[in-house]
Design an enzyme around this catalytic site. Structure first.
Site, PDB file in Angstrom:
ATOM      1  N   ASP A 142      -5.297  -6.959   5.692  1.00 46.17           N
ATOM      2  CA  ASP A 142      -6.642  -5.763   5.247  1.00 46.17           C
ATOM      3  C   ASP A 142      -8.076  -7.165   4.763  1.00 46.17           C
ATOM      4  O   ASP A 142      -8.849  -7.110   5.817  1.00 46.17           O
ATOM      5  CB  ASP A 142      -5.942  -5.017   4.457  1.00 46.17           C
ATOM      6  CG  ASP A 142      -6.975  -4.514   3.680  1.00 46.17           C
ATOM      7  OD1 ASP A 142      -8.499  -4.277   4.507  1.00 46.17           O
ATOM      8  OD2 ASP A 142      -6.908  -3.984   3.118  1.00 46.17           O
ATOM      9  N   ASP A 150     -10.956  -8.581   8.023  1.00 44.54           N
ATOM     10  CA  ASP A 150     -13.154  -8.691   6.979  1.00 44.54           C
ATOM     11  C   ASP A 150     -13.119  -9.560   7.301  1.00 44.54           C
ATOM     12  O   ASP A 150     -14.322  -9.775   7.377  1.00 44.54           O
ATOM     13  CB  ASP A 150     -12.852  -7.331   5.517  1.00 44.54           C
ATOM     14  CG  ASP A 150     -13.081  -6.019   6.527  1.00 44.54           C
ATOM     15  OD1 ASP A 150     -12.439  -5.587   7.084  1.00 44.54           O
ATOM     16  OD2 ASP A 150     -12.946  -5.380   5.269  1.00 44.54           O
ATOM     17  N   TYR A 210       1.106  -1.220  -0.194  1.00 44.12           N
ATOM     18  CA  TYR A 210      -0.071  -0.468  -0.041  1.00 44.12           C
ATOM     19  C   TYR A 210       0.708   1.553   0.362  1.00 44.12           C
ATOM     20  O   TYR A 210       0.770   2.443   0.024  1.00 44.12           O
ATOM     21  CB  TYR A 210      -0.761   0.185   0.768  1.00 44.12           C
ATOM     22  CG  TYR A 210      -1.876  -0.896   0.789  1.00 44.12           C
ATOM     23  CD1 TYR A 210      -2.389  -1.537   0.087  1.00 44.12           C
ATOM     24  CD2 TYR A 210      -3.207  -1.524   1.924  1.00 44.12           C
ATOM     25  CE1 TYR A 210      -3.630  -2.727  -0.244  1.00 44.12           C
ATOM     26  CE2 TYR A 210      -3.938  -1.975   1.981  1.00 44.12           C
ATOM     27  CZ  TYR A 210      -3.939  -2.919   1.234  1.00 44.12           C
ATOM     28  OH  TYR A 210      -5.117  -3.719   1.160  1.00 44.12           O
ATOM     29  N   LYS A 266       3.411 -15.893   2.640  1.00 45.13           N
ATOM     30  CA  LYS A 266       3.479 -15.744   1.229  1.00 45.13           C
ATOM     31  C   LYS A 266       4.873 -16.739   0.677  1.00 45.13           C
ATOM     32  O   LYS A 266       4.612 -16.349  -0.061  1.00 45.13           O
ATOM     33  CB  LYS A 266       2.884 -15.319   0.388  1.00 45.13           C
ATOM     34  CG  LYS A 266       2.001 -16.199  -1.026  1.00 45.13           C
ATOM     35  CD  LYS A 266       1.007 -17.181  -0.605  1.00 45.13           C
ATOM     36  CE  LYS A 266       1.084 -17.701  -1.956  1.00 45.13           C
ATOM     37  NZ  LYS A 266      -0.416 -18.771  -2.480  1.00 45.13           N
ATOM     38  N   ASP A 298      -3.771 -18.049   1.668  1.00 46.47           N
ATOM     39  CA  ASP A 298      -4.442 -18.492   0.903  1.00 46.47           C
ATOM     40  C   ASP A 298      -5.427 -19.677   1.516  1.00 46.47           C
ATOM     41  O   ASP A 298      -6.072 -19.990   2.447  1.00 46.47           O
ATOM     42  CB  ASP A 298      -4.151 -19.594   0.127  1.00 46.47           C
ATOM     43  CG  ASP A 298      -2.784 -19.778  -0.136  1.00 46.47           C
ATOM     44  OD1 ASP A 298      -2.006 -20.508   0.960  1.00 46.47           O
ATOM     45  OD2 ASP A 298      -2.638 -20.618  -1.361  1.00 46.47           O
TER      46      ASP A 298
END
Ligand code: NAD
Length: 353
Positions: A244, A248, A138, A188, A220
Protein backbone atom coordinates in the site's frame (compact mmCIF):
# COMPACT_ATOMS: atom_id res chain seq x y z
CA UNK A 1 -14.35 -10.81 -24.22
CA UNK A 2 -17.09 -9.92 -21.76
CA UNK A 3 -16.29 -6.71 -19.95
CA UNK A 4 -18.30 -5.15 -17.10
CA UNK A 5 -18.08 -1.37 -17.26
CA UNK A 6 -18.40 0.31 -13.84
CA UNK A 7 -17.75 4.06 -14.16
CA UNK A 8 -18.56 4.92 -10.52
CA UNK A 9 -18.51 8.54 -9.35
CA UNK A 10 -16.92 11.91 -10.11
CA UNK A 11 -14.32 11.87 -12.87
CA UNK A 12 -14.78 8.07 -13.09
CA UNK A 13 -17.78 8.77 -15.31
CA UNK A 14 -15.90 11.19 -17.57
CA UNK A 15 -12.77 9.11 -18.13
CA UNK A 16 -14.74 5.88 -18.67
CA UNK A 17 -16.42 7.43 -21.74
CA UNK A 18 -12.95 7.87 -23.25
CA UNK A 19 -11.97 4.25 -22.52
CA UNK A 20 -15.23 3.14 -24.17
CA UNK A 21 -14.24 5.09 -27.31
CA UNK A 22 -11.03 3.06 -27.40
CA UNK A 23 -13.04 -0.17 -26.99
CA UNK A 24 -15.25 0.91 -29.92
CA UNK A 25 -12.17 1.49 -32.06
CA UNK A 26 -10.85 -1.99 -31.19
CA UNK A 27 -14.26 -3.46 -32.08
CA UNK A 28 -14.14 -1.72 -35.46
CA UNK A 29 -10.78 -3.46 -35.97
CA UNK A 30 -12.52 -6.82 -35.51
CA UNK A 31 -12.03 -7.61 -31.81
CA UNK A 32 -15.01 -9.42 -30.31
CA UNK A 33 -15.81 -7.31 -27.28
CA UNK A 34 -19.09 -7.32 -25.33
CA UNK A 35 -19.67 -4.67 -22.70
CA UNK A 36 -22.36 -4.01 -20.14
CA UNK A 37 -22.57 -1.02 -17.81
CA UNK A 38 -23.66 -0.95 -14.16
CA UNK A 39 -23.72 1.56 -11.31
CA UNK A 40 -21.40 1.37 -8.32
CA UNK A 41 -20.31 3.58 -5.42
CA UNK A 42 -22.12 6.80 -4.50
CA UNK A 43 -24.12 6.75 -7.75
CA UNK A 44 -25.47 3.30 -6.83
CA UNK A 45 -26.12 4.40 -3.24
CA UNK A 46 -28.19 7.34 -4.53
CA UNK A 47 -30.28 4.99 -6.65
CA UNK A 48 -30.74 2.02 -4.34
CA UNK A 49 -29.20 2.75 -0.93
CA UNK A 50 -26.43 0.20 -1.58
CA UNK A 51 -22.98 1.13 -2.99
CA UNK A 52 -22.62 -2.40 -4.43
CA UNK A 53 -26.07 -3.56 -5.60
CA UNK A 54 -26.56 -7.31 -6.17
CA UNK A 55 -27.06 -6.76 -9.93
CA UNK A 56 -23.67 -5.01 -10.18
CA UNK A 57 -21.89 -7.74 -8.22
CA UNK A 58 -23.56 -10.39 -10.40
CA UNK A 59 -22.48 -8.63 -13.59
CA UNK A 60 -18.91 -8.41 -12.25
CA UNK A 61 -18.96 -12.11 -11.35
CA UNK A 62 -20.18 -13.13 -14.79
CA UNK A 63 -17.79 -10.94 -16.78
CA UNK A 64 -14.27 -11.99 -17.81
CA UNK A 65 -12.93 -8.64 -16.68
CA UNK A 66 -14.09 -5.43 -15.04
CA UNK A 67 -13.19 -1.92 -16.05
CA UNK A 68 -13.65 0.34 -13.05
CA UNK A 69 -13.50 4.16 -12.88
CA UNK A 70 -13.42 5.51 -9.33
CA UNK A 71 -15.80 5.93 -6.43
CA UNK A 72 -16.29 8.43 -3.65
CA UNK A 73 -17.40 11.98 -2.98
CA UNK A 74 -17.50 14.38 -0.06
CA UNK A 75 -21.31 14.11 0.14
CA UNK A 76 -20.92 10.47 1.18
CA UNK A 77 -18.22 10.95 3.84
CA UNK A 78 -20.69 11.07 6.74
CA UNK A 79 -22.47 7.80 5.83
CA UNK A 80 -22.02 4.70 8.00
CA UNK A 81 -18.97 2.70 6.90
CA UNK A 82 -20.92 -0.09 5.16
CA UNK A 83 -22.80 2.43 2.99
CA UNK A 84 -19.77 4.40 1.85
CA UNK A 85 -18.81 4.24 -1.85
CA UNK A 86 -15.27 2.98 -1.05
CA UNK A 87 -16.85 -0.05 0.63
CA UNK A 88 -18.04 -1.23 -2.82
CA UNK A 89 -14.55 -1.66 -4.19
CA UNK A 90 -13.22 -3.31 -1.01
CA UNK A 91 -16.12 -5.75 -1.01
CA UNK A 92 -15.78 -6.53 -4.69
CA UNK A 93 -12.06 -7.36 -4.31
CA UNK A 94 -12.95 -9.74 -1.49
CA UNK A 95 -16.00 -11.32 -3.20
CA UNK A 96 -14.07 -11.95 -6.42
CA UNK A 97 -10.92 -13.05 -4.53
CA UNK A 98 -8.79 -10.50 -6.38
CA UNK A 99 -5.66 -11.10 -4.35
CA UNK A 100 -2.94 -9.88 -6.71
CA UNK A 101 -2.64 -6.13 -7.22
CA UNK A 102 -0.35 -5.06 -10.07
CA UNK A 103 0.78 -1.45 -10.06
CA UNK A 104 3.21 -0.47 -12.77
CA UNK A 105 5.26 2.69 -12.30
CA UNK A 106 6.30 3.66 -15.79
CA UNK A 107 7.83 6.97 -16.76
CA UNK A 108 7.13 8.02 -20.33
CA UNK A 109 10.25 9.86 -21.53
CA UNK A 110 8.10 12.90 -22.44
CA UNK A 111 6.98 13.22 -18.80
CA UNK A 112 10.29 12.63 -16.99
CA UNK A 113 10.39 16.31 -16.00
CA UNK A 114 7.05 15.96 -14.16
CA UNK A 115 8.62 13.75 -11.47
CA UNK A 116 9.70 15.29 -8.19
CA UNK A 117 13.01 13.44 -8.67
CA UNK A 118 15.74 14.41 -11.15
CA UNK A 119 14.80 13.32 -14.69
CA UNK A 120 17.94 11.14 -15.02
CA UNK A 121 16.88 9.11 -11.96
CA UNK A 122 13.43 8.28 -13.40
CA UNK A 123 13.62 8.59 -17.21
CA UNK A 124 12.73 5.21 -18.70
CA UNK A 125 11.64 3.75 -15.35
CA UNK A 126 9.60 0.56 -15.86
CA UNK A 127 8.83 -0.99 -12.51
CA UNK A 128 6.04 -3.37 -11.48
CA UNK A 129 4.88 -3.49 -7.88
CA UNK A 130 2.89 -6.56 -6.93
CA UNK A 131 0.91 -6.19 -3.71
CA UNK A 132 -1.07 -8.89 -1.93
CA UNK A 133 -4.55 -7.49 -1.50
CA UNK A 134 -6.82 -9.69 0.58
CA UNK A 135 -4.92 -10.51 3.77
CA UNK A 136 -2.30 -9.10 6.19
CA UNK A 137 -2.90 -6.64 9.03
CA UNK A 138 -5.87 -5.04 7.17
CA UNK A 139 -7.95 -8.20 7.61
CA UNK A 140 -6.35 -10.11 10.52
CA UNK A 141 -8.38 -10.84 13.66
CA UNK A 142 -8.55 -9.90 16.49
CA UNK A 143 -8.64 -6.16 15.97
CA UNK A 144 -10.14 -3.23 17.82
CA UNK A 145 -9.78 -0.63 20.52
CA UNK A 146 -10.29 -1.72 24.14
CA UNK A 147 -9.71 -0.30 27.57
CA UNK A 148 -6.99 -1.93 29.63
CA UNK A 149 -5.48 -0.69 32.89
CA UNK A 150 -7.47 2.51 32.70
CA UNK A 151 -6.34 3.55 29.19
CA UNK A 152 -7.36 2.82 25.61
CA UNK A 153 -5.37 0.22 23.69
CA UNK A 154 -5.54 -0.17 19.90
CA UNK A 155 -4.58 -3.51 18.34
CA UNK A 156 -4.48 -5.27 14.95
CA UNK A 157 -3.20 -8.65 13.88
CA UNK A 158 -0.62 -9.13 11.11
CA UNK A 159 -1.34 -12.56 9.70
CA UNK A 160 -0.37 -14.49 6.56
CA UNK A 161 -1.12 -18.12 5.81
CA UNK A 162 1.52 -20.05 3.92
CA UNK A 163 -0.97 -20.64 1.06
CA UNK A 164 -1.63 -16.90 0.73
CA UNK A 165 2.08 -16.14 0.45
CA UNK A 166 2.59 -18.96 -2.01
CA UNK A 167 -0.12 -17.81 -4.44
CA UNK A 168 1.03 -14.17 -4.58
CA UNK A 169 4.65 -15.35 -4.79
CA UNK A 170 3.82 -17.47 -7.84
CA UNK A 171 2.18 -14.48 -9.57
CA UNK A 172 5.38 -12.52 -8.85
CA UNK A 173 7.63 -15.15 -10.43
CA UNK A 174 5.31 -15.48 -13.45
CA UNK A 175 5.26 -11.71 -14.06
CA UNK A 176 9.05 -11.51 -13.65
CA UNK A 177 9.34 -14.25 -16.27
CA UNK A 178 7.46 -12.08 -18.77
CA UNK A 179 9.67 -9.05 -18.00
CA UNK A 180 13.31 -8.74 -16.90
CA UNK A 181 13.40 -12.01 -14.85
CA UNK A 182 14.29 -10.17 -11.63
CA UNK A 183 12.01 -10.50 -8.61
CA UNK A 184 12.67 -8.63 -5.37
CA UNK A 185 10.64 -9.67 -2.31
CA UNK A 186 10.04 -7.02 0.35
CA UNK A 187 9.69 -7.96 4.03
CA UNK A 188 10.63 -6.99 7.57
CA UNK A 189 11.98 -10.37 8.66
CA UNK A 190 14.38 -8.79 11.17
CA UNK A 191 11.48 -7.95 13.51
CA UNK A 192 8.23 -9.56 12.26
CA UNK A 193 7.68 -13.34 12.36
CA UNK A 194 4.88 -13.07 9.76
CA UNK A 195 7.38 -11.76 7.26
CA UNK A 196 10.03 -14.35 8.26
CA UNK A 197 7.48 -16.88 7.01
CA UNK A 198 7.00 -14.69 3.91
CA UNK A 199 10.73 -14.87 3.18
CA UNK A 200 10.96 -18.62 3.83
CA UNK A 201 8.08 -19.34 1.42
CA UNK A 202 9.60 -17.10 -1.28
CA UNK A 203 12.91 -18.99 -1.00
CA UNK A 204 11.05 -22.33 -1.31
CA UNK A 205 9.13 -21.10 -4.38
CA UNK A 206 12.32 -19.91 -6.10
CA UNK A 207 13.31 -23.57 -6.68
CA UNK A 208 10.45 -23.78 -9.24
CA UNK A 209 11.70 -20.71 -11.11
CA UNK A 210 15.44 -21.18 -11.69
CA UNK A 211 15.29 -18.71 -14.59
CA UNK A 212 14.20 -15.83 -12.30
CA UNK A 213 16.68 -14.09 -9.99
CA UNK A 214 15.13 -13.70 -6.51
CA UNK A 215 16.47 -11.09 -4.08
CA UNK A 216 15.15 -9.83 -0.72
CA UNK A 217 15.02 -6.36 0.76
CA UNK A 218 13.77 -4.96 4.08
CA UNK A 219 10.85 -2.58 3.64
CA UNK A 220 12.60 0.45 5.16
CA UNK A 221 15.57 0.04 2.83
CA UNK A 222 13.17 -0.48 -0.09
CA UNK A 223 11.44 2.83 0.64
CA UNK A 224 14.86 4.50 0.52
CA UNK A 225 16.08 2.71 -2.62
CA UNK A 226 12.90 3.67 -4.50
CA UNK A 227 13.86 7.34 -4.30
CA UNK A 228 17.65 6.76 -4.55
CA UNK A 229 17.80 4.46 -7.58
CA UNK A 230 14.38 3.09 -8.62
CA UNK A 231 15.67 1.67 -11.90
CA UNK A 232 17.52 -1.11 -10.00
CA UNK A 233 14.15 -2.91 -9.61
CA UNK A 234 12.15 -4.90 -12.16
CA UNK A 235 9.34 -6.57 -10.15
CA UNK A 236 8.76 -5.99 -6.42
CA UNK A 237 6.44 -8.35 -4.53
CA UNK A 238 5.16 -7.63 -1.05
CA UNK A 239 2.31 -7.88 1.45
CA UNK A 240 -0.79 -5.74 1.69
CA UNK A 241 0.38 -2.99 4.07
CA UNK A 242 3.95 -2.58 2.77
CA UNK A 243 2.59 -2.67 -0.78
CA UNK A 244 0.00 0.00 0.00
CA UNK A 245 2.70 2.42 1.08
CA UNK A 246 5.45 1.53 -1.41
CA UNK A 247 3.12 1.63 -4.42
CA UNK A 248 1.99 5.16 -3.56
CA UNK A 249 5.60 6.20 -3.14
CA UNK A 250 6.47 4.64 -6.51
CA UNK A 251 3.52 6.37 -8.19
CA UNK A 252 4.98 9.75 -7.31
CA UNK A 253 8.24 8.83 -9.06
CA UNK A 254 6.28 9.16 -12.27
CA UNK A 255 4.94 12.63 -11.53
CA UNK A 256 1.27 12.19 -12.25
CA UNK A 257 -1.42 10.21 -10.57
CA UNK A 258 -3.49 10.66 -13.74
CA UNK A 259 -1.14 8.41 -15.74
CA UNK A 260 -1.09 5.23 -13.67
CA UNK A 261 -3.23 2.13 -14.27
CA UNK A 262 -3.58 -0.90 -12.02
CA UNK A 263 -4.94 -4.43 -12.08
CA UNK A 264 -6.28 -6.77 -9.42
CA UNK A 265 -6.29 -10.41 -10.50
CA UNK A 266 -7.70 -13.69 -9.20
CA UNK A 267 -6.09 -17.11 -9.56
CA UNK A 268 -7.46 -17.48 -13.13
CA UNK A 269 -6.34 -14.04 -14.37
CA UNK A 270 -9.83 -12.61 -14.22
CA UNK A 271 -9.22 -9.01 -13.29
CA UNK A 272 -10.50 -5.67 -12.19
CA UNK A 273 -8.70 -2.82 -13.94
CA UNK A 274 -8.74 0.74 -12.66
CA UNK A 275 -6.70 3.92 -12.51
CA UNK A 276 -4.91 4.33 -9.17
CA UNK A 277 -6.48 7.74 -8.58
CA UNK A 278 -9.84 8.43 -6.96
CA UNK A 279 -12.95 10.30 -8.11
CA UNK A 280 -11.25 13.74 -7.83
CA UNK A 281 -14.28 15.71 -6.60
CA UNK A 282 -12.29 18.95 -6.99
CA UNK A 283 -12.29 18.67 -10.79
CA UNK A 284 -15.32 16.42 -11.41
CA UNK A 285 -17.73 17.65 -14.10
CA UNK A 286 -15.25 20.17 -15.52
CA UNK A 287 -14.05 18.04 -18.43
CA UNK A 288 -10.39 18.46 -17.45
CA UNK A 289 -9.53 15.04 -15.95
CA UNK A 290 -6.72 13.06 -17.52
CA UNK A 291 -8.24 9.90 -19.11
CA UNK A 292 -4.87 8.22 -19.81
CA UNK A 293 -4.69 6.12 -16.59
CA UNK A 294 -8.14 4.76 -17.47
CA UNK A 295 -7.11 4.00 -21.05
CA UNK A 296 -3.84 2.40 -19.86
CA UNK A 297 -5.93 0.26 -17.47
CA UNK A 298 -7.77 -1.02 -20.53
CA UNK A 299 -4.41 -1.85 -22.13
CA UNK A 300 -3.45 -3.84 -19.01
CA UNK A 301 -6.76 -5.72 -19.29
CA UNK A 302 -5.97 -6.73 -22.86
CA UNK A 303 -2.52 -7.96 -21.78
CA UNK A 304 -3.20 -9.74 -18.49
CA UNK A 305 -6.75 -11.13 -18.76
CA UNK A 306 -7.14 -11.58 -22.50
CA UNK A 307 -3.54 -12.36 -23.48
CA UNK A 308 -3.72 -9.75 -26.28
CA UNK A 309 -0.23 -8.30 -25.93
CA UNK A 310 -0.23 -6.90 -29.46
CA UNK A 311 -3.47 -4.92 -28.97
CA UNK A 312 -2.27 -3.76 -25.53
CA UNK A 313 0.95 -2.52 -27.12
CA UNK A 314 -1.05 -0.63 -29.76
CA UNK A 315 -3.10 1.19 -27.13
CA UNK A 316 0.05 2.06 -25.14
CA UNK A 317 1.72 3.17 -28.35
CA UNK A 318 -1.22 5.49 -29.10
CA UNK A 319 -0.84 7.07 -25.63
CA UNK A 320 2.88 7.62 -26.25
CA UNK A 321 2.02 9.17 -29.61
CA UNK A 322 -0.32 11.80 -28.13
CA UNK A 323 2.29 12.68 -25.51
CA UNK A 324 4.93 13.02 -28.22
CA UNK A 325 2.51 15.27 -30.15
CA UNK A 326 2.61 17.62 -27.13
CA UNK A 327 -0.97 17.15 -25.90
CA UNK A 328 -1.32 17.56 -22.12
CA UNK A 329 -4.16 17.65 -19.60
CA UNK A 330 -3.76 20.08 -16.70
CA UNK A 331 -2.18 17.58 -14.31
CA UNK A 332 0.76 16.93 -16.65
CA UNK A 333 0.93 20.34 -18.31
CA UNK A 334 4.42 21.61 -19.17
CA UNK A 335 5.52 24.90 -20.75
CA UNK A 336 5.08 24.94 -24.52
CA UNK A 337 2.67 22.00 -24.62
CA UNK A 338 -0.95 22.12 -25.79
CA UNK A 339 -3.48 22.03 -22.94
CA UNK A 340 -6.46 19.79 -23.76
CA UNK A 341 -9.51 18.48 -21.91
CA UNK A 342 -10.66 14.92 -21.23
CA UNK A 343 -12.58 14.47 -24.51
CA UNK A 344 -9.87 15.84 -26.75
CA UNK A 345 -7.23 13.66 -25.09
CA UNK A 346 -9.41 10.53 -25.50
CA UNK A 347 -10.18 11.45 -29.11
CA UNK A 348 -6.47 11.89 -29.85
CA UNK A 349 -5.70 8.40 -28.49
CA UNK A 350 -8.39 6.92 -30.75
CA UNK A 351 -6.93 8.84 -33.71
CA UNK A 352 -3.48 7.52 -32.68
CA UNK A 353 -4.79 3.97 -32.79
P1 NAD B 1 -7.95 11.59 -5.86
O1 NAD B 1 -7.03 10.60 -6.48
O2 NAD B 1 -9.36 11.53 -6.28
O3 NAD B 1 -7.39 13.08 -6.14
C1 NAD B 1 -6.14 13.55 -5.67
C2 NAD B 1 -5.70 14.76 -6.50
O4 NAD B 1 -5.29 14.31 -7.80
C3 NAD B 1 -6.83 15.76 -6.75
O5 NAD B 1 -6.32 17.06 -6.71
C4 NAD B 1 -7.33 15.42 -8.13
O6 NAD B 1 -7.90 16.52 -8.83
C5 NAD B 1 -6.07 14.92 -8.83
N1 NAD B 1 -6.39 13.89 -9.83
C6 NAD B 1 -6.75 12.60 -9.57
N2 NAD B 1 -6.99 11.96 -10.73
C7 NAD B 1 -6.79 12.85 -11.72
C8 NAD B 1 -6.89 12.77 -13.15
N3 NAD B 1 -7.26 11.64 -13.79
N4 NAD B 1 -6.62 13.88 -13.86
C9 NAD B 1 -6.25 15.01 -13.26
N5 NAD B 1 -6.12 15.16 -11.92
C10 NAD B 1 -6.40 14.08 -11.16
O7 NAD B 1 -7.81 11.39 -4.29
P2 NAD B 1 -8.62 12.09 -3.08
O8 NAD B 1 -8.92 13.50 -3.43
O9 NAD B 1 -7.86 11.74 -1.88
O10 NAD B 1 -10.00 11.28 -3.00
C11 NAD B 1 -11.21 11.69 -3.63
C12 NAD B 1 -12.25 10.60 -3.46
O11 NAD B 1 -11.85 9.43 -4.18
C13 NAD B 1 -12.45 10.15 -2.01
O12 NAD B 1 -13.82 9.96 -1.80
C14 NAD B 1 -11.67 8.85 -1.94
O13 NAD B 1 -12.17 7.99 -0.95
C15 NAD B 1 -11.90 8.31 -3.31
N6 NAD B 1 -10.89 7.33 -3.78
C16 NAD B 1 -11.37 6.29 -4.50
C17 NAD B 1 -10.48 5.36 -5.03
C18 NAD B 1 -11.05 4.25 -5.85
O14 NAD B 1 -12.15 4.37 -6.34
N7 NAD B 1 -10.32 3.15 -6.06
C19 NAD B 1 -9.10 5.52 -4.84
C20 NAD B 1 -8.65 6.61 -4.12
C21 NAD B 1 -9.56 7.53 -3.59
Amino acid sequence: MKIAILPGDGIGQEIMVEAEKVLDALRRDGMKIETERAVIGGTAYDQSGDPLPDATLKLAQQADAILFGAVGGTQYDALPRDKRPERAILRMRKELDLFANLRPATVFPELAAASSLKPEIVAGLDLMILRELTSDIYFGQPRGIKTEGGERVGFNTMLYKESEIRRIGRVGFEIARKRGRKLCSVDKMNVLETTQLWRDVMVELAKDYPDVELTHILVDNCAMQLVRNPKQFDVLVTGNMFGDILSDEASMLTGSIGMLPSASLDAKNKGLYEPIHGSAPDIAGKGVANPLAMILSLAMMLRYTFGQAEAAGRVEGAVRKVLAQGLRTGDIQQPGMRLVGTKEMGGAVVAGL
